[in-house]
Structures are given as structure tokens and as C-alpha cells.
Scaffold this active site. Structure first.
Site, PDB file in Angstrom:
ATOM      1  N   PHE A   1      10.067   4.756  -6.636  1.00 52.32           N
ATOM      2  CA  PHE A   1      10.655   5.314  -5.409  1.00 52.32           C
ATOM      3  C   PHE A   1      11.008   4.142  -4.499  1.00 52.32           C
ATOM      4  O   PHE A   1      10.112   3.386  -4.096  1.00 52.32           O
ATOM      5  CB  PHE A   1       9.593   6.221  -4.777  1.00 52.32           C
ATOM      6  CG  PHE A   1       9.898   6.800  -3.427  1.00 52.32           C
ATOM      7  CD1 PHE A   1      10.582   8.003  -3.306  1.00 52.32           C
ATOM      8  CD2 PHE A   1       9.450   6.172  -2.270  1.00 52.32           C
ATOM      9  CE1 PHE A   1      10.815   8.565  -2.053  1.00 52.32           C
ATOM     10  CE2 PHE A   1       9.677   6.728  -1.015  1.00 52.32           C
ATOM     11  CZ  PHE A   1      10.366   7.931  -0.908  1.00 52.32           C
TER      12      PHE A   1
ATOM     13  N   LEU B   1      12.362   3.107  -1.059  1.00 54.98           N
ATOM     14  CA  LEU B   1      12.767   3.405   0.315  1.00 54.98           C
ATOM     15  C   LEU B   1      12.690   2.136   1.178  1.00 54.98           C
ATOM     16  O   LEU B   1      13.628   1.790   1.890  1.00 54.98           O
ATOM     17  CB  LEU B   1      11.843   4.495   0.894  1.00 54.98           C
ATOM     18  CG  LEU B   1      12.126   4.937   2.330  1.00 54.98           C
ATOM     19  CD1 LEU B   1      13.497   5.601   2.441  1.00 54.98           C
ATOM     20  CD2 LEU B   1      11.044   5.919   2.817  1.00 54.98           C
TER      21      LEU B   1
ATOM     22  N   PRO C   1      13.322  -5.139   3.248  1.00 56.83           N
ATOM     23  CA  PRO C   1      12.732  -6.240   4.028  1.00 56.83           C
ATOM     24  C   PRO C   1      12.784  -5.981   5.537  1.00 56.83           C
ATOM     25  O   PRO C   1      11.856  -6.329   6.265  1.00 56.83           O
ATOM     26  CB  PRO C   1      13.593  -7.448   3.640  1.00 56.83           C
ATOM     27  CG  PRO C   1      14.100  -7.128   2.272  1.00 56.83           C
ATOM     28  CD  PRO C   1      14.283  -5.635   2.239  1.00 56.83           C
TER      29      PRO C   1
ATOM     30  N   GLU D   1       2.867   4.268   2.215  1.00 54.14           N
ATOM     31  CA  GLU D   1       3.042   5.723   2.443  1.00 54.14           C
ATOM     32  C   GLU D   1       2.733   6.101   3.893  1.00 54.14           C
ATOM     33  O   GLU D   1       2.201   7.187   4.158  1.00 54.14           O
ATOM     34  CB  GLU D   1       2.148   6.534   1.496  1.00 54.14           C
ATOM     35  CG  GLU D   1       2.318   6.173   0.042  1.00 54.14           C
ATOM     36  CD  GLU D   1       3.268   7.083  -0.699  1.00 54.14           C
ATOM     37  OE1 GLU D   1       3.728   8.076  -0.113  1.00 54.14           O
ATOM     38  OE2 GLU D   1       3.560   6.766  -1.853  1.00 54.14           O
TER      39      GLU D   1
ATOM     40  N   THR E   1       1.764   3.708   7.587  1.00 56.69           N
ATOM     41  CA  THR E   1       0.627   2.897   8.055  1.00 56.69           C
ATOM     42  C   THR E   1      -0.313   3.769   8.898  1.00 56.69           C
ATOM     43  O   THR E   1       0.066   4.852   9.365  1.00 56.69           O
ATOM     44  CB  THR E   1       1.120   1.737   8.938  1.00 56.69           C
ATOM     45  OG1 THR E   1       1.776   2.298  10.088  1.00 56.69           O
ATOM     46  CG2 THR E   1       2.091   0.820   8.192  1.00 56.69           C
TER      47      THR E   1
HETATM   48  C1  FAD Z   1       1.453  -2.704  -2.651  1.00 53.42           C
HETATM   49  C2  FAD Z   1       2.513  -1.933  -1.924  1.00 53.42           C
HETATM   50  C3  FAD Z   1       3.202  -0.924  -2.590  1.00 53.42           C
HETATM   51  C4  FAD Z   1       4.239  -0.236  -1.952  1.00 53.42           C
HETATM   52  N1  FAD Z   1       4.943   0.717  -2.641  1.00 53.42           N
HETATM   53  C5  FAD Z   1       6.066   1.245  -2.082  1.00 53.42           C
HETATM   54  C6  FAD Z   1       6.918   2.108  -2.845  1.00 53.42           C
HETATM   55  O1  FAD Z   1       6.627   2.452  -3.999  1.00 53.42           O
HETATM   56  N2  FAD Z   1       8.077   2.542  -2.277  1.00 53.42           N
HETATM   57  C7  FAD Z   1       8.442   2.193  -1.004  1.00 53.42           C
HETATM   58  O2  FAD Z   1       9.508   2.603  -0.559  1.00 53.42           O
HETATM   59  N3  FAD Z   1       7.632   1.400  -0.244  1.00 53.42           N
HETATM   60  C8  FAD Z   1       6.472   0.915  -0.755  1.00 53.42           C
HETATM   61  N4  FAD Z   1       5.668   0.074  -0.013  1.00 53.42           N
HETATM   62  C9  FAD Z   1       6.076  -0.283   1.343  1.00 53.42           C
HETATM   63  C10 FAD Z   1       5.210   0.352   2.429  1.00 53.42           C
HETATM   64  O3  FAD Z   1       5.452   1.724   2.500  1.00 53.42           O
HETATM   65  C11 FAD Z   1       5.503  -0.396   3.752  1.00 53.42           C
HETATM   66  O4  FAD Z   1       4.918  -1.683   3.629  1.00 53.42           O
HETATM   67  C12 FAD Z   1       4.970   0.334   4.969  1.00 53.42           C
HETATM   68  O5  FAD Z   1       5.712   1.501   5.219  1.00 53.42           O
HETATM   69  C13 FAD Z   1       5.006  -0.538   6.237  1.00 53.42           C
HETATM   70  O6  FAD Z   1       6.247  -1.141   6.399  1.00 53.42           O
HETATM   71  P1  FAD Z   1       6.327  -2.721   6.692  1.00 53.42           P
HETATM   72  O7  FAD Z   1       5.522  -3.413   5.667  1.00 53.42           O
HETATM   73  O8  FAD Z   1       7.756  -3.080   6.808  1.00 53.42           O
HETATM   74  O9  FAD Z   1       5.599  -2.916   8.080  1.00 53.42           O
HETATM   75  P2  FAD Z   1       6.255  -2.731   9.530  1.00 53.42           P
HETATM   76  O10 FAD Z   1       6.971  -1.440   9.604  1.00 53.42           O
HETATM   77  O11 FAD Z   1       7.002  -3.957   9.891  1.00 53.42           O
HETATM   78  O12 FAD Z   1       4.953  -2.620  10.440  1.00 53.42           O
HETATM   79  C14 FAD Z   1       4.188  -3.748  10.842  1.00 53.42           C
HETATM   80  C15 FAD Z   1       3.102  -3.239  11.790  1.00 53.42           C
HETATM   81  O13 FAD Z   1       3.703  -2.650  12.954  1.00 53.42           O
HETATM   82  C16 FAD Z   1       3.225  -1.322  13.111  1.00 53.42           C
HETATM   83  N5  FAD Z   1       4.280  -0.484  13.670  1.00 53.42           N
HETATM   84  C17 FAD Z   1       5.565  -0.366  13.259  1.00 53.42           C
HETATM   85  N6  FAD Z   1       6.218   0.520  14.019  1.00 53.42           N
HETATM   86  C18 FAD Z   1       5.326   0.993  14.922  1.00 53.42           C
HETATM   87  C19 FAD Z   1       5.382   1.952  15.977  1.00 53.42           C
HETATM   88  N7  FAD Z   1       6.503   2.621  16.269  1.00 53.42           N
HETATM   89  N8  FAD Z   1       4.259   2.164  16.699  1.00 53.42           N
HETATM   90  C20 FAD Z   1       3.102   1.517  16.411  1.00 53.42           C
HETATM   91  N9  FAD Z   1       2.984   0.605  15.430  1.00 53.42           N
HETATM   92  C21 FAD Z   1       4.084   0.352  14.691  1.00 53.42           C
HETATM   93  C22 FAD Z   1       2.832  -0.874  11.708  1.00 53.42           C
HETATM   94  O14 FAD Z   1       1.921   0.206  11.740  1.00 53.42           O
HETATM   95  C23 FAD Z   1       2.230  -2.154  11.154  1.00 53.42           C
HETATM   96  O15 FAD Z   1       0.905  -2.271  11.592  1.00 53.42           O
HETATM   97  C24 FAD Z   1       4.583  -0.569  -0.611  1.00 53.42           C
HETATM   98  C25 FAD Z   1       3.847  -1.544   0.070  1.00 53.42           C
HETATM   99  C26 FAD Z   1       2.836  -2.234  -0.566  1.00 53.42           C
HETATM  100  C27 FAD Z   1       2.098  -3.303   0.190  1.00 53.42           C
END
Ligand code: FAD
Length: 388
Positions: free
Chosen positions: A119, A121, A124, A365, A367
Site C-alpha cells: 500500500f 500512500l 518523502p 498507520e 502517529t
Molecule cells: C517501518 C514503517 C513502515 C511503514 N509502512 C507504510 C506503508 O506500508 N504504507 C504507507 O503509505 N506508509 C507507511 N509508513 C509511513 C508512515 O505511515 C508514516 O511514517 C507516518 O504516517 C508519519 O509520517 P511521517 O513519517 O512523514 O511523519 P510526519 O508527518 O512528518 O510527522 C512528524 C511528527 O510531527 C507530528 N505531526 C504531524 N502533523 C501534526 C499535526 N497536525 N499535529 C500534531 N502533530 C503532528 C507527527 O505526529 C510526528 O510526531 C511506514 C513507516 C514506517 C516507519
């Protein structure tokens, strides 16, 4: 699903778990991908647990699937993440939004392990807010042309098919069933992870990538709804897996505390060690209750697809279960490490591995922060949605 099929499924899950454990432990210690999850999943017919039997799956309801994933979760978050990527967020969108032709083309092959699912979504520059995605598509004749990068995708480096989301010229998101074997697809495994060395996480790039028009999933422009709807099954799978982590931490801690002697008696007789055992047991009992409640809500919503109230209830309970379970599992793993003392802080023992791996469940899925905002908006009212 009838009782006999349910019992057989859970027996198959148990047999799979017993066979995968020594293999996954060795892979973990050697810090390499576990390539036996797929063949053993195929051997025990576990590659489409909730997929309807007419499409080659086991036809499990959400509660039974949650029990299966809770058992698989005991083997580690890496093993369970394969199933979440392949089934809960890979096969599920085709189950819920695919046409009969798409279901026939993809689900039986996925259930047989001929096609590994994922999946895509996250990007970077678009994580918590997927609407900031930069992957684009445009229609050219009987094809869609996709361009962009997806990041941190579970199974992304081994997948044959990735449910991929991209923005069209009108700015709306659409979902596509992307076969990964065509020209213009490049991928890279992400290896510098804090945990889950036995599970695949990758990024991929689509460069003028051609997707046949018949691989549009759902209606054009409806992709964001599909992504958010899929997160309900995804979050449930994470919550159930975390329950398994807690159960394993409890089993390991109880066994170790009864065997290890210090100050002339088993450490299980020291009250401060008992405090950790009680803490893990409370993590287990609260998480189990919430996971089963959320899974039952999903079954109720699936039984009445037109009922918006049941759909909303399933959605919030899945978010609440995932938020609670991932934090409870982190607490349980931390306590289990403490019970093991110096041996706990090592990947040679199960608690240390759980600690490293389960931390990601508070990130993917949705944070912790995003789920808390969702829960608060549910209580306060939609007009208080802080992320809007
Ligand atoms: C091992 C692993 C497997 C994964 N598998 C998948 C997958 O299969 N498919 C897929 O699509 N994605 C996948 N992901 C991605 C995952 O869903 C994202 O890492 C996650 O949604 C957070 O996005 P980000 O890393 O860009 O962090 P960011 O969105 O940049 O967030 C950084 C920090 O800011 C906080 N933050 C952001 N916005 C707000 C807000 N409005 N209010 C308060 N706090 C906020 C967040 O909670 C976090 O603490 C995976 C990630 C990992 C590490």
C-alpha cells in the site's frame, strides 16, 4: 465463517507461528530479511485470511482475523507487518473497492502468494498529511501515466502489486492498482531502521509509469476516501499485532522471573518485579478488550455497508484501539526488558527485539499525535478538527 472453519484457521495460524519462530529469530540475529514468511504463509493458507472464499481466501470475519493477527504478533512486529501490508492494506482495498473483474484478477493470486501486495500512500514530503502528496497522474488514451516517489512502504521492495495514490490534474486523489514489473519502476530497500530487520520496508519511484485504465481502483477522484477507509483495517491489524507483542512479553517475563534467582529467591517473588508483571497483564487485558470491541464494530459495519453510524463507530474504535494497543505494547516491551535485566537489553532475547520493533506501531498507520487529534475531534465535534 462457521465455527469449524474458524478453529481450523486458528490451528493453521498456530502451526505457522511455531514453524516461523526459529527462522525469524535467526534472521533477526543475523539482521536480514525473513524470506520464509511468504512460503510458510502459503503452506498454511494464510495469505488471504479475511478475503472471501470465492476469491481464494479464508473468509474470516474481523474478530477472527484480529485473533489470528494477535497470535502472529507474538512472533514479532516484523512478521505481523508482512500480513498487514499484504492483506490488511494490500488486498483489503481491492476487496472493498475493486470491481468483480479486479477482484478475480488479483485476489486469488494474492491468496496463493503469487502476487505480494503493498500500500503506497506516504511520500518523502507527505506523511501525516497525505493530501500534500506530490505523485501525479494524467490520463493518456486507455492508460494513466504516474510520476512520483513513495516512501517507507511495507513490502514495497518485494511487492508485485502496490495500491498507489496519486493526484490528478484537478487536484483530487485517485487510487490505482499498480503492477510493479513494468518499465519506469525503481525501488530501494530502506535498511537503516531501528528495528524490524526481518521485514521489508522500501521506497519506490514511478517515472512516466503506465497503468492501464482498468486498474483505476474505485471512482476517479475518490482515492483519499479509499486510503482513509483502508486505514481502518490497517489500524485494526496493528492493534491486534500489538496485543500479540504484549502476550509474548508477558509469557517471557513470567517464565524468566520464575527461573532467575537473586537475593536468595526467584525474582518473581520481589514485589517490584511483580509490579512489572501486573503492569504487562493490565496492558494485555485492556488491549484485548479494545481490540475485540473494535473488530466487532468492523464486523457490524461490514454487515450494513449503508449504515453511516456503524461505519463511523468502526473507524473511531479502530483508531482508539491502535492508539491504545501500540502504547500498551511499548510499555509491555519496556517492562519485559526491565524484568530481564542486562539480558533484556539485547536482541538475543525476545523482549529487546519487541522493544525495538514495536516502537514503529506508534508511528505508522497514523502517529500517536494524529490519532489523539482524531479522538479529541470525535469527543469535541468535527468543527474542532485540529489538523484542518
Ligand atoms: C517501518 C514503517 C513502515 C511503514 N509502512 C507504510 C506503508 O506500508 N504504507 C504507507 O503509505 N506508509 C507507511 N509508513 C509511513 C508512515 O505511515 C508514516 O511514517 C507516518 O504516517 C508519519 O509520517 P511521517 O513519517 O512523514 O511523519 P510526519 O508527518 O512528518 O510527522 C512528524 C511528527 O510531527 C507530528 N505531526 C504531524 N502533523 C501534526 C499535526 N497536525 N499535529 C500534531 N502533530 C503532528 C507527527 O505526529 C510526528 O510526531 C511506514 C513507516 C514506517 C516507519
Amino acid at each position: 465463517m462457521d465455527q469449524a472453519s474458524r478453529e481450523q484457521l486458528l490451528k493453521d495460524v498456530e502451526a505457522f507461528c511455531q514453524e516461523i519462530r526459529p527462522i525469524d529469530e535467526l534472521c533477526y540475529v543475523e539482521h536480514r530479511f525473513n524470506d520464509q514468511v511468504l512460503p510458510l504463509g502459503r503452506k498454511y493458507n494464510l495469505l488471504g485470511i479475511p478475503v472471501p472464499t470465492e476469491y481464494g481466501g479464508r473468509g474470516a470475519d474481523a474478530v477472527t482475523y484480529a485473533r489470528a493477527l494477535a497470535r502472529i504478533g507474538q512472533e514479532g512486529t516484523g512478521v505481523r507487518t508482512f500480513f498487514s501490508g499484504h492483506t490488511s492494506i494490500g488486498e483489503a482495498p481491492i476487496m472493498y473497492w475493486g470491481t468483480p473483474e479486479q477482484k478475480k484478477r488479483y485476489l486469488p493470486a494474492a491468496c496463493k502468494g503469487e502476487k505480494i501486495m503493498a500500500f503506497g500512500l506516504t511520500e518523502p514530503e507527505a506523511g501525516s498529511n497525505p493530501l500534500e502528496m506530490q505523485m501525479t497522474y494524467e490520463r493518456r488514451g486507455d492508460k494513466f501515466i504516474l510520476n512520483g516517489v513513495k516512501y517507507l512502504i511495507s513490502n514495497g521492495g518485494i511487492a508485485d502489486v502496490i495500491i498507489t495514490f496519486a493526484k490528478g490534474p484537478h487536484g483530487r486523489v485517485s487510487a490505482f492498482i499498480v503492477d510493479t514489473r513494468g518499465p519506469g519502476f525503481a525501488k530501494e530497500d530502506l535498511l537503516a531502521k531501528c528495528g524490524m530487520p526481518t521485514s521489508n520496508t522500501a521506497m519506490f519511484e514511478l517515472n512516466n509509469y503506465e497503468v492501464p485504465a482498468e486498474n483505476l481502483l474505485g471512482e476517479e477522484g475518490n482515492g483519499f476516501r479509499i486510503a482513509m477507509g483502508t486505514l481502518v483495517t490497517g489500524r485494526l491489524s496493528v492493534a491486534a499485532g500489538c496485543l500479540g507483542v504484549i502476550v509474548d512479553c508477558l509469557n517471557e517475563s513470567v517464565t524468566y522471573a520464575r527461573e532467575r534467582h537473586q537475593h536468595g529467591k526467584e525474582i518473581a517473588r520481589h514485589q517490584l518485579v511483580q509490579e512489572h508483571i501486573a503492569g504487562i497483564e493490565m496492558d494485555r487485558v485492556t488491549t484485548e478488550a479494545l481490540v475485540l470491541q473494535a473488530a466487532a464494530a468492523k464486523d457490524a459495519a461490514d454487515a450494513a455497508p449503508a449504515n453511516l453510524e456503524l461505519k463511523n463507530r468502526a473507524e473511531i474504535l479502530a483508531a482508539q484501539a491502535k492508539l491504545h494497543a501500540s502504547n500498551a505494547a511499548w510499555d509491555a516491551a519496556d517492562r519485559a526488558v526491565q524484568v530481564f535485566g542486562g539480558r533484556g537489553w539485547s536482541t538475543l532475547y525476545r523482549p529487546g527485539r519487541h522493544l525495538m520493533d514495536v516502537r514503529v506501531c506508534r508511528i505508522y498507520e497514523g502517529t500517536d499525535e494524529i490519532l489523539k487529534l482524531k479522538v479529541a475531534a470525535y469527543v469535541l465535534g468535527k468543527e474542532y478538527e485540529a489538523y484542518k
